[in-house]
Motif scaffolding. Structure first.
Motif, PDB file in Angstrom:
ATOM      1  N   PRO A 158      -7.466   2.728  -7.059  1.00  0.00           N
ATOM      2  CA  PRO A 158      -7.472   2.698  -5.473  1.00  0.00           C
ATOM      3  C   PRO A 158      -7.125   3.928  -5.094  1.00  0.00           C
ATOM      4  N   SER A 159      -7.285   4.555  -4.005  1.00  0.00           N
ATOM      5  CA  SER A 159      -6.891   5.864  -3.398  1.00  0.00           C
ATOM      6  C   SER A 159      -5.385   5.598  -2.983  1.00  0.00           C
ATOM      7  N   LEU A 160      -4.462   6.747  -2.962  1.00  0.00           N
ATOM      8  CA  LEU A 160      -3.262   6.627  -2.764  1.00  0.00           C
ATOM      9  C   LEU A 160      -2.982   6.210  -1.326  1.00  0.00           C
ATOM     10  N   ILE A 161      -3.780   6.226  -0.492  1.00  0.00           N
ATOM     11  CA  ILE A 161      -3.791   5.610   0.944  1.00  0.00           C
ATOM     12  C   ILE A 161      -3.774   4.201   0.866  1.00  0.00           C
ATOM     13  N   GLY A 200       2.041  -1.638  -1.098  1.00  0.00           N
ATOM     14  CA  GLY A 200       2.617  -2.598  -1.315  1.00  0.00           C
ATOM     15  C   GLY A 200       1.769  -3.904  -2.094  1.00  0.00           C
ATOM     16  N   ARG A 201       0.648  -3.428  -2.529  1.00  0.00           N
ATOM     17  CA  ARG A 201      -0.069  -4.664  -3.136  1.00  0.00           C
ATOM     18  C   ARG A 201      -0.221  -3.828  -4.547  1.00  0.00           C
ATOM     19  N   SER A 202      -0.338  -4.632  -5.769  1.00  0.00           N
ATOM     20  CA  SER A 202      -0.426  -4.323  -6.938  1.00  0.00           C
ATOM     21  C   SER A 202      -1.689  -3.457  -7.017  1.00  0.00           C
ATOM     22  N   ALA A 203      -1.840  -2.322  -7.925  1.00  0.00           N
ATOM     23  CA  ALA A 203      -3.066  -1.672  -8.059  1.00  0.00           C
ATOM     24  C   ALA A 203      -4.247  -2.278  -8.553  1.00  0.00           C
ATOM     25  N   TRP A 204      -3.990  -3.271  -9.492  1.00  0.00           N
ATOM     26  CA  TRP A 204      -5.051  -3.910 -10.121  1.00  0.00           C
ATOM     27  C   TRP A 204      -5.640  -4.739  -9.501  1.00  0.00           C
ATOM     28  N   LYS A 205      -5.083  -5.482  -8.244  1.00  0.00           N
ATOM     29  CA  LYS A 205      -5.646  -6.419  -7.244  1.00  0.00           C
ATOM     30  C   LYS A 205      -6.453  -5.405  -6.304  1.00  0.00           C
ATOM     31  N   GLY A 206      -6.067  -4.265  -5.823  1.00  0.00           N
ATOM     32  CA  GLY A 206      -6.881  -3.424  -4.967  1.00  0.00           C
ATOM     33  C   GLY A 206      -6.378  -4.127  -3.492  1.00  0.00           C
ATOM     34  N   PRO A 207      -6.934  -3.248  -2.368  1.00  0.00           N
ATOM     35  CA  PRO A 207      -6.579  -3.784  -0.809  1.00  0.00           C
ATOM     36  C   PRO A 207      -6.926  -5.087  -0.672  1.00  0.00           C
ATOM     37  N   TYR A 208      -6.346  -6.031   0.321  1.00  0.00           N
ATOM     38  CA  TYR A 208      -6.667  -7.097   0.741  1.00  0.00           C
ATOM     39  C   TYR A 208      -7.811  -7.026   1.901  1.00  0.00           C
ATOM     40  N   ILE A 215     -16.156  -6.833  16.653  1.00  0.00           N
ATOM     41  CA  ILE A 215     -16.008  -7.937  15.666  1.00  0.00           C
ATOM     42  C   ILE A 215     -14.704  -8.884  16.201  1.00  0.00           C
ATOM     43  N   ARG A 216     -14.877 -10.270  16.418  1.00  0.00           N
ATOM     44  CA  ARG A 216     -13.859 -10.941  16.589  1.00  0.00           C
ATOM     45  C   ARG A 216     -13.254 -11.537  15.331  1.00  0.00           C
ATOM     46  N   THR A 217     -11.836 -11.478  14.972  1.00  0.00           N
ATOM     47  CA  THR A 217     -11.378 -11.952  13.931  1.00  0.00           C
ATOM     48  C   THR A 217      -9.974 -12.325  14.071  1.00  0.00           C
ATOM     49  N   GLN A 218      -9.482 -13.246  13.104  1.00  0.00           N
ATOM     50  CA  GLN A 218      -8.095 -13.682  13.019  1.00  0.00           C
ATOM     51  C   GLN A 218      -7.486 -13.368  11.877  1.00  0.00           C
ATOM     52  N   ALA A 219      -8.112 -12.506  10.781  1.00  0.00           N
ATOM     53  CA  ALA A 219      -7.560 -11.680   9.925  1.00  0.00           C
ATOM     54  C   ALA A 219      -6.811 -10.406  10.147  1.00  0.00           C
ATOM     55  N   ARG A 220      -5.459 -10.942  10.364  1.00  0.00           N
ATOM     56  CA  ARG A 220      -4.779  -9.918  10.872  1.00  0.00           C
ATOM     57  C   ARG A 220      -4.098  -9.096   9.522  1.00  0.00           C
ATOM     58  N   ALA A 221      -4.076  -9.802   8.491  1.00  0.00           N
ATOM     59  CA  ALA A 221      -3.698  -9.286   7.011  1.00  0.00           C
ATOM     60  C   ALA A 221      -4.597  -8.373   6.416  1.00  0.00           C
ATOM     61  N   SER A 222      -5.849  -8.191   7.024  1.00  0.00           N
ATOM     62  CA  SER A 222      -6.819  -7.560   6.285  1.00  0.00           C
ATOM     63  C   SER A 222      -6.379  -5.897   6.231  1.00  0.00           C
ATOM     64  N   THR A 223      -6.751  -5.236   5.608  1.00  0.00           N
ATOM     65  CA  THR A 223      -6.556  -3.819   5.374  1.00  0.00           C
ATOM     66  C   THR A 223      -7.658  -3.165   5.912  1.00  0.00           C
ATOM     67  N   THR A 235      -9.854   4.136  14.108  1.00  0.00           N
ATOM     68  CA  THR A 235      -9.744   5.646  14.011  1.00  0.00           C
ATOM     69  C   THR A 235      -9.433   5.963  12.613  1.00  0.00           C
ATOM     70  N   GLN A 236      -9.637   7.282  12.197  1.00  0.00           N
ATOM     71  CA  GLN A 236      -9.236   7.717  10.946  1.00  0.00           C
ATOM     72  C   GLN A 236      -7.699   7.691  10.466  1.00  0.00           C
ATOM     73  N   ASP A 237      -6.796   7.778  11.550  1.00  0.00           N
ATOM     74  CA  ASP A 237      -5.278   7.636  11.397  1.00  0.00           C
ATOM     75  C   ASP A 237      -5.061   6.221  10.999  1.00  0.00           C
ATOM     76  N   MET A 238      -5.780   5.003  11.207  1.00  0.00           N
ATOM     77  CA  MET A 238      -5.504   3.709  10.869  1.00  0.00           C
ATOM     78  C   MET A 238      -5.961   3.240   9.474  1.00  0.00           C
ATOM     79  N   VAL A 239      -6.488   4.243   8.718  1.00  0.00           N
ATOM     80  CA  VAL A 239      -6.977   3.702   7.245  1.00  0.00           C
ATOM     81  C   VAL A 239      -5.955   3.449   6.413  1.00  0.00           C
ATOM     82  N   GLY A 240      -5.938   2.229   5.886  1.00  0.00           N
ATOM     83  CA  GLY A 240      -4.671   1.724   5.076  1.00  0.00           C
ATOM     84  C   GLY A 240      -3.760   0.993   5.660  1.00  0.00           C
ATOM     85  N   HIS A 241      -3.749   0.864   6.903  1.00  0.00           N
ATOM     86  CA  HIS A 241      -2.584  -0.019   7.574  1.00  0.00           C
ATOM     87  C   HIS A 241      -3.526  -1.672   7.703  1.00  0.00           C
TER      88      HIS A 241
END
Length: 93
Positions: free
Chosen positions: A3-6, A10-18, A35-43, A67-73
């Motif tokens: 996975p990219s550094l962005i 905090g999550r291990s590299a082999w799992k990847g982003p959630y 899109i309506r969602t309740q998945a607040r923990a989604s990357t 926006t582009q600045d939000m990627v990874g959060h």
């Protein structure tokens, strides 16, 4: 595949982003539908840029445009759950 550094936050590299697979992602990008969602923990991934999400904050849905600045959060970082405290002055009697 590394996975990219962005996206390594905090999550291990082999799992990847959630993230949650949103089935109407392509439709939302074309028709500018939120899109309506309740998945607040989604990357937030790079292909989410330009899409509007309605993120649940516990009471109602808060509009968030990616926006582009939000990627990874996380989506929940942009939908605050607490109100700002305001001190109300009382009349001195």
């Amino acid at each position: 595949m590394q996975p990219s550094l962005i996206l390594r936050s905090g999550r291990s590299a082999w799992k990847g982003p959630y993230f949650v697979a949103f089935p109407n992602l392509k439709d939302a990008l074309i028709n500018n539908v939120a899109i309506r969602t309740q998945a607040r923990a989604s990357t937030i991934l790079p292909n989410f840029v330009g899409i509007r999400f309605m993120v649940h904050n516990g009471k109602d849905y808060v509009p968030v445009t990616i926006t582009q600045d939000m990627v990874g959060h996380k989506l929940g970082e942009f939908a605050h759950t607490k109100k700002r405290f305001t001190y109300k002055m009382t009349k001195n009697k």
